[in-house]
Design an enzyme around this catalytic site. Structure first.
Site, PDB file in Angstrom:
ATOM      1  N   ASN A  10       0.867  -0.897   0.110  1.00  0.00           N
ATOM      2  CA  ASN A  10       0.062   0.025   0.136  1.00  0.00           C
ATOM      3  C   ASN A  10       1.084   1.278  -0.032  1.00  0.00           C
ATOM      4  OD1 ASN A  10      -1.810   2.200   0.464  1.00  0.00           O
ATOM      5  ND2 ASN A  10      -2.098   1.552   2.404  1.00  0.00           N
ATOM      6  N   TRP A  11       1.005   1.903  -1.324  1.00  0.00           N
ATOM      7  CA  TRP A  11       2.012   2.983  -1.216  1.00  0.00           C
ATOM      8  C   TRP A  11       1.478   4.262  -0.745  1.00  0.00           C
ATOM      9  CZ3 TRP A  11       4.107   2.053  -6.862  1.00  0.00           C
ATOM     10  CH2 TRP A  11       4.717   1.020  -6.937  1.00  0.00           C
ATOM     11  N   LYS A  12       0.190   4.234  -0.349  1.00  0.00           N
ATOM     12  CA  LYS A  12      -0.471   5.522   0.306  1.00  0.00           C
ATOM     13  C   LYS A  12      -0.328   6.563  -0.726  1.00  0.00           C
ATOM     14  CE  LYS A  12       0.653   3.747   4.645  1.00  0.00           C
ATOM     15  NZ  LYS A  12       0.062   3.818   6.145  1.00  0.00           N
ATOM     16  N   HIS A  96      -9.418   1.065   4.533  1.00  0.00           N
ATOM     17  CA  HIS A  96      -8.192   1.359   5.172  1.00  0.00           C
ATOM     18  C   HIS A  96      -8.391   2.268   6.466  1.00  0.00           C
ATOM     19  CE1 HIS A  96      -4.180   2.689   6.003  1.00  0.00           C
ATOM     20  NE2 HIS A  96      -3.569   1.554   5.421  1.00  0.00           N
ATOM     21  N   GLU A  98      -7.059   4.702   7.385  1.00  0.00           N
ATOM     22  CA  GLU A  98      -6.757   6.227   7.129  1.00  0.00           C
ATOM     23  C   GLU A  98      -7.875   6.759   6.239  1.00  0.00           C
ATOM     24  OE1 GLU A  98      -3.039   5.406   4.970  1.00  0.00           O
ATOM     25  OE2 GLU A  98      -2.114   5.425   7.093  1.00  0.00           O
ATOM     26  N   GLU A 168      -5.707  -4.868  10.566  1.00  0.00           N
ATOM     27  CA  GLU A 168      -4.777  -3.769  10.811  1.00  0.00           C
ATOM     28  C   GLU A 168      -4.851  -3.161  12.033  1.00  0.00           C
ATOM     29  OE1 GLU A 168      -2.499  -2.934   6.888  1.00  0.00           O
ATOM     30  OE2 GLU A 168      -4.221  -1.394   6.968  1.00  0.00           O
ATOM     31  N   GLY A 174       2.271   2.453  10.680  1.00  0.00           N
ATOM     32  CA  GLY A 174       3.206   3.616  10.643  1.00  0.00           C
ATOM     33  C   GLY A 174       3.747   4.054  11.783  1.00  0.00           C
ATOM     34  N   SER A 214       3.204  -1.954  10.263  1.00  0.00           N
ATOM     35  CA  SER A 214       4.671  -2.153  10.604  1.00  0.00           C
ATOM     36  C   SER A 214       5.281  -3.227  10.326  1.00  0.00           C
ATOM     37  CB  SER A 214       4.930  -1.416  12.074  1.00  0.00           C
ATOM     38  OG  SER A 214       4.530  -0.223  12.386  1.00  0.00           O
ATOM     39  N   GLY A 235       2.630  -1.048   4.298  1.00  0.00           N
ATOM     40  CA  GLY A 235       2.593   0.332   3.880  1.00  0.00           C
ATOM     41  C   GLY A 235       4.123   0.834   3.703  1.00  0.00           C
ATOM     42  N   GLY A 236       4.585   1.586   4.988  1.00  0.00           N
ATOM     43  CA  GLY A 236       6.020   2.107   4.571  1.00  0.00           C
ATOM     44  C   GLY A 236       6.882   1.261   4.142  1.00  0.00           C
TER      45      GLY A 236
HETATM   46  C1  PEP Z   1      -0.895   0.188   5.794  1.00  0.00           C
HETATM   47  O1  PEP Z   1      -0.811   1.389   5.224  1.00  0.00           O
HETATM   48  O2  PEP Z   1      -1.749  -0.604   5.595  1.00  0.00           O
HETATM   49  C2  PEP Z   1       0.179  -0.172   6.880  1.00  0.00           C
HETATM   50  C3  PEP Z   1       0.155  -1.337   7.316  1.00  0.00           C
HETATM   51  O3  PEP Z   1       1.089   0.828   7.014  1.00  0.00           O
HETATM   52  P1  PEP Z   1       2.482   0.328   7.580  1.00  0.00           P
HETATM   53  O4  PEP Z   1       3.246  -0.744   7.159  1.00  0.00           O
HETATM   54  O5  PEP Z   1       3.446   1.610   7.328  1.00  0.00           O
HETATM   55  O6  PEP Z   1       2.232   0.208   9.136  1.00  0.00           O
END
Ligand code: PEP
Length: 250
Positions: A10-12, A96, A98, A168, A174, A214, A235-236
């Site tokens: 997930n590149w957001k 998600h 966010e 999640e 994040g 994470s 994500g990150g």
């Molecule tokens: C996400 O954006 O779904 C996520 C899990 O982010 P991160 O891996 O950065 O916690």
């Protein structure tokens, strides 16, 4: 029951089309002939086409990070499932945290999107998870049950096979704080148990439940070793091809 793991990036709201293309160029050699997991890249809408073109023939799939629940209409700024399908998008992330936190998405709006995604044969990755205050108040199970029931409302068991759920925990997204494999596994059992009640044991048995929060190269193996964890939503650590390549090759 063996479930093919799914690992999604997930590149957001990161990467221009040129940066997305550069990622794919560096990432594909790292996962050439990788067949154990389904691998999905979810760029922003503006990079979908270039990423879809760049992964052609590689076995890597491409998903959107969101979509609207109607096929078309006067919904300024929204993207329809028909538009996603027309350019070759195969997956879509729905709900998600966010989107829930900043764009007022609720179980009800996510449920509408889920019905639409299934009707258009997009593979939905539906996100659920508790916030820190809910975990600290001992309400994790209650939240997961409510969200699972809400997002799956009215889905007939015979249409449920493509659904993927991503657990999640919002406190782990994040933040660098990862749920332990045990915490994630317990949450997945709650979700799978509720899906069994709602849609039957067969659907629940086949349902892929991803962990997200994470995930990094150094914790991916421990998480993915849990039989309840059927993949990851990253994500990150998915923004860098080397790091995401290591996670896919856990
Ligand atoms: C996400 O954006 O779904 C996520 C899990 O982010 P991160 O891996 O950065 O916690």
């Amino acid at each position: 029951m063996t479930r093919k793991p799914l690992i999604a990036a997930n590149w957001k709201m990161y990467k221009t089309p040129a940066q997305a293309q550069e990622f794919v160029k560096n990432f594909l050699p790292l996962v050439a002939r990788h067949e154990r997991d389904e691998v999905v890249l979810c760029p922003s809408f503006t990079s979908l086409s270039v990423v879809i073109a760049a992964v052609t023939g590689s076995g890597v799939a491409v998903g959107a990070q969101n979509m609207y629940s109607a096929d078309e209409g006067a919904f300024t700024g929204e993207i329809s499932p028909l538009m996603l399908k027309a350019i070759g998008t195969t997956h879509v992330i729905l709900g998600h945290s966010e989107r829930r936190q900043y764009f007022c998405e609720t179980d009800e709006t996510i449920n509408r999107k889920l019905h639409t995604a299934l009707r258009h044969e997009l593979t939905p990755i539906v996100c659920v998870g508790e916030v820190l205050a809910e975990r600290e108040a001992g309400k994790t199970e209650e939240v997961l049950l409510r969200q699972t029931r809400g997002v799956l409302a009215g889905i007939p068991p015979e249409h449920a096979a493509p659904i993927v759920i991503a657990y999640e925990p919002v406190w782990a997204i994040g933040t660098g704080k990862t749920a332990t494999p045990q915490i994630a596994s317990d949450a997945h059992k709650v979700i799978r148990g509720e899906v069994a009640k709602l849609l039957g044991a067969e659907v629940a048995d086949k349902l892929r439940i991803l962990y997200g929060g994470s995930v990094k190269p150094d914790n991916a193996t421990a998480l993915m070793s849990e039989s309840e964890i059927d993949g990851a939503l990253v994500g990150g650590a998915s923004l860098d091809p080397q790091s995401f390549g290591k996670i896919v090759n856990y």
